[in-house]
Design an enzyme around this catalytic site. Structure first.
Site, mmCIF file in Angstrom:
data_model
loop_
_atom_site.group_PDB
_atom_site.id
_atom_site.type_symbol
_atom_site.label_atom_id
_atom_site.label_comp_id
_atom_site.label_asym_id
_atom_site.label_seq_id
_atom_site.Cartn_x
_atom_site.Cartn_y
_atom_site.Cartn_z
ATOM 1 N N ASP A 226 0.875 -1.166 0.000
ATOM 2 C CA ASP A 226 0.000 0.000 0.000
ATOM 3 C C ASP A 226 0.916 1.222 0.000
ATOM 4 O O ASP A 226 2.121 1.122 0.233
ATOM 5 C CB ASP A 226 -0.938 -0.030 1.213
ATOM 6 C CG ASP A 226 -2.193 0.809 0.970
ATOM 7 O OD1 ASP A 226 -3.217 0.574 1.623
ATOM 8 O OD2 ASP A 226 -2.138 1.691 0.093
HETATM 9 C C1 GLC Z 1 -4.415 4.278 -0.059
HETATM 10 C C2 GLC Z 1 -5.299 3.054 0.096
HETATM 11 C C3 GLC Z 1 -5.248 2.144 -1.085
HETATM 12 C C4 GLC Z 1 -5.013 2.970 -2.335
HETATM 13 C C5 GLC Z 1 -3.613 3.530 -2.236
HETATM 14 C C6 GLC Z 1 -3.294 4.470 -3.402
HETATM 15 O O1 GLC Z 1 -3.900 4.699 1.151
HETATM 16 O O2 GLC Z 1 -5.152 2.283 1.285
HETATM 17 O O3 GLC Z 1 -6.492 1.438 -1.137
HETATM 18 O O4 GLC Z 1 -5.147 2.172 -3.505
HETATM 19 O O5 GLC Z 1 -3.365 4.190 -1.006
HETATM 20 O O6 GLC Z 1 -4.074 5.612 -3.314
#
Ligand code: GLC
Length: 693
Positions: A226
């Site tokens: 993430d």
């Molecule tokens: C965010 C989310 C994830 C998302 C990523 C990119 O914090 O947890 O679901 O795809 O970062 O934005």
């Protein structure tokens, strides 16, 4: 065109290999995550973009589909497949290769901030919806990224909290959707969660990432962190993390889209360097701490994944905001809407006047706050959707607008308008029928405080119900809410976050052009205390640990185990017609059982039936839930029409996880329940599951 991945990797320098496995700034400024590629061996860039409700490409517009929970509430995997294909086409339309969707985490706590982005409290419904969505996405030569692996069930303290969860609960509740995404949908990418599981950060979790996901399930795509969710360099590399995102500093992240000052406090603990898989990874290899072969394997996974979606060939053009996508957004909104209560007021017959009341009824409920935000080309609010019908519509807010938490698409800060509950009540008294539109406010980074409607919305509903001839309440929520006024109103319709077609779909539903096709994917309890997450140790946790002591008893499994009566049970949803279920018959099929259920439309109009089959594994030597969803089938029947629906139940649906010896089948006498919901059971059938394969 056959790509010789090994030959390509042999030509790469260590620096070039490392370029392939940590993010960089997208020169086009649209991607959420970006791998720049390597020109001299013709490796193209790889662009990744959010999100589960539609495309968010640095403020560009796209179709704003209903929230994932609405899609799950349709209990229609074919609709989920259609959605996956449309989402992929819009991904490709912006020149992106990977969509960071679907989110498949189990709804463990009813106030979870991202429940709208997920599907259900039940692993079977979750996996069926997830597999269909991923199939749809990947059929368009776009990669899906199933997220967030695993046990990411709350937003509070999401970067530090450790889900203290048993192996059995992981295997039976939290992992199944991810396993199905790999084994049934051949998903290209898996995103690790921010949280820890049993003390280990998911980006460093060798057991869950390498042993289970890659070795046991055979996942051959790439594991991506993430955003700023990578916790280490060598441990993460050894654990099986393949790609670090975004690999750049917050200030460089999609320039112009995010003002660092505006970011919520709950941002991740940012690494001291832009990328832990950048210089620190090169240094680890050069020092001999990490074997370069470990890096090669990661690069090969990325390149194989790119080849599997045709990145080395002509890119799909995709399409954006087409009439078909607009119609699909409307279909999901009506198919996912759940009619919770109705004394016959719905569908509306001839009405001359409607009082549409609610703090935000003049705006569409597009979604929740955070990375899943979408800016649509078009949208209709409840007021707009109803006003174009042949009825006189008046609009009163009644109470001040409810906050719409946003991270990227900041709603204009308008002055708070004057509002009056009395004016709303007066308008309701004047009209043939009052439609009260109320909502919650869910967002990434934070969980809802509790299950009550924000502001004075409950007072507003009560004031209207006291004077209106008929009162219809429309809930636009991310999950369960308390309804102190329930006995005072004539109908309650849950439309979730219905997306851009909110108002159009609501008009279709209220006037009966479409019936509410949804069945609850989440139990609506009477209060937050009804759920297993009511004490701090369970949620949000104490000393950075959330104890999942309820084990497999999540959602309706918990309510059944503890004899708690829900306000509206899992699987509940009324139709505008009525159905009679006949006695089911069970026959043995190739790999399990075929449960044939006669169904008749006994009402006076066309309607949808969702036949649900639950198992009780009484033969298992462990404590098992009273009911576990193991199959469902959906049909639409005309007035008076009859059919027989066959629900397939596999032998594997009678498995339970024994923490000593792994998966076992509950051989012996078990039970199947056929129901309209987890509580409205129409028949019970005893079934024996034999030893053997
Ligand atoms: C965010 C989310 C994830 C998302 C990523 C990119 O914090 O947890 O679901 O795809 O970062 O934005």
């Amino acid at each position: 065109m056959g790509i010789d991945i090994d030959a390509i990797v042999d030509e790469l320098t260590l620096d070039e290999k490392i370029r392939c496995i940590h993010g960089a700034v997208d020169p086009a400024g649209k991607a959420t995550g970006y791998l720049p590629g390597v020109d001299h061996v013709d490796i193209p860039p790889l662009a990744l973009v959010d999100g589960p409700l539609g495309i968010r490409a640095n403020g560009e517009r796209a179709t704003a589909f209903p929230a994932s929970v609405a899609l799950a509430a349709s209990w229609r995997p074919p609709l989920a497949r259609r959605f996956g294909r449309a989402l992929a086409r819009e991904t490709a339309a912006y020149g992106q290769d990977v969509i960071l969707a679907p989110g498949v985490n189990i709804v463990r706590t009813p106030q979870g901030g991202r429940n709208f982005e997920y599907y259900s409290e039940d692993p079977h419904l979750t996996k069926r919806t997830a597999v269909a969505t991923i199939d749809g996405i990947e059929s368009e030569d776009v990669a899906a990224t199933v997220k967030h692996y695993v046990a990411n069930n709350q937003e509070t303290n999401r970067y530090e909290v450790s889900a203290e969860v048993s192996e059995r609960a992981l295997r039976e509740i939290y992992l199944p959707a991810f396993r199905a995404a790999v084994e049934e949908a051949d998903v290209t990418s898996v995103m690790t969660a921010y949280n820890r599981v049993n003390g280990i950060p998911m980006s460093d979790h060798e057991y869950l990432v390498s042993d289970v996901l890659k070795d046991e399930w055979g996942f051959d795509g790439f594991v991506v962190s993430d955003w700023w969710g990578t916790r280490s360099t060598v441990e993460a590399a050894r654990a099986g993390l393949d790609v670090e995102m975004p690999g750049i500093r917050v200030e460089e992240f999609v320039p112009g889209e995010v003002d660092v000052e505006d970011l919520p406090e709950a941002m991740p603990p940012l690494p001291d360097v832009p990328a832990l898989f950048g210089d620190p990874l090169r240094e680890a290899v050069e020092s001999g701490e990490l074997d370069e072969a470990v890096i090669d394997n990661k690069v090969k996974r990325v390149l194989r994944s790119m080849a599997s979606i045709g990145c080395f060939d002509e890119q799909p053009e995709g399409e954006l905001d087409t009439p078909a996508h607009r119609e699909l957004a409307r279909d999901i909104a009506t198919e996912g809407a759940v009619l919770l209560q109705n004394n016959g007021t719905l569908p509306l017959g001839d009405v001359d006047s409607l009082a549409v009341i609610g703090p935000n009824a003049d705006t569409a409920k597009l979604g929740g706050g955070g990375s899943s935000e979408v800016s649509p080309f078009v949208q209709t609010s409840p007021v707009e959707g109803l006003a174009v019908r042949d009825v006189n519509v008046t609009f009163e807010r009644g109470v001040p607008p409810v906050t719409e938490s946003r991270l990227f698409s900041n709603a204009a800060d308008e002055d708070v308008p004057e509002t009056s509950i009395d004016d709303a009540a007066d308008a309701a008294a004047e009209a043939d029928c009052a439609v009260v539109v109320v909502q919650d406010d869910a967002a990434e980074f934070e969980d809802r405080e509790d299950l009550t409607l924000l502001g004075q919305q409950d007072d507003l509903v009560e004031a209207v119900a006291e004077v209106a001839d008929r009162t219809i309440v429309v809930l636009r929520t991310s999950g369960p809410v308390t309804m102190p006024w329930l006995d005072l109103v004539d109908a309650v319709l849950e439309t979730w976050y219905a997306g851009q077609a909110d108002g159009e779909a609501l008009a279709d539903l209220l006037f009966g052009d479409a019936e509410p096709g949804g069945r609850l994917p989440i139990t609506f309890g009477c209060a937050a205390d009804d759920y297993p997450t009511s004490d701090d140790a369970a949620f949000p946790g104490v000393d950075d640990e959330a104890r999942y002591d309820e084990g497999i008893f999540v959602g309706y499994r918990y309510f059944d185990e503890h004899g708690i009566i829900p306000k509206f049970p899992f699987g509940h949803g009324l139709s505008y017609t009525s159905f009679a279920y006949g006695q089911p018959s069970v026959t043995r099929s190739e790999d399990g059982l075929a449960v044939a259920v006669p169904v008749e439309n006994t009402g006076d109009r066309h309607g949808k039936a969702v036949v649900q089959v639950y198992a009780q594994k009484t033969a298992a030597p462990l404590s098992t839930p009273e009911r576990e969803l193991v199959g469902f089938e959906v049909t639409s029947l005309d007035e008076g029409e009859q059919t027989s629906l066959t629900v397939s139940v596999n032998r594997s649906d009678f498995k339970y996880y024994d923490e000593g010896s792994g998966w076992k089948v509950a051989t012996g006498k078990n039970s199947l329940f056929v129901g309209r919901s987890s509580r409205d059971i129409v028949a019970k059938v005893n079934v024996s599951i034999a030893e053997g394969r």
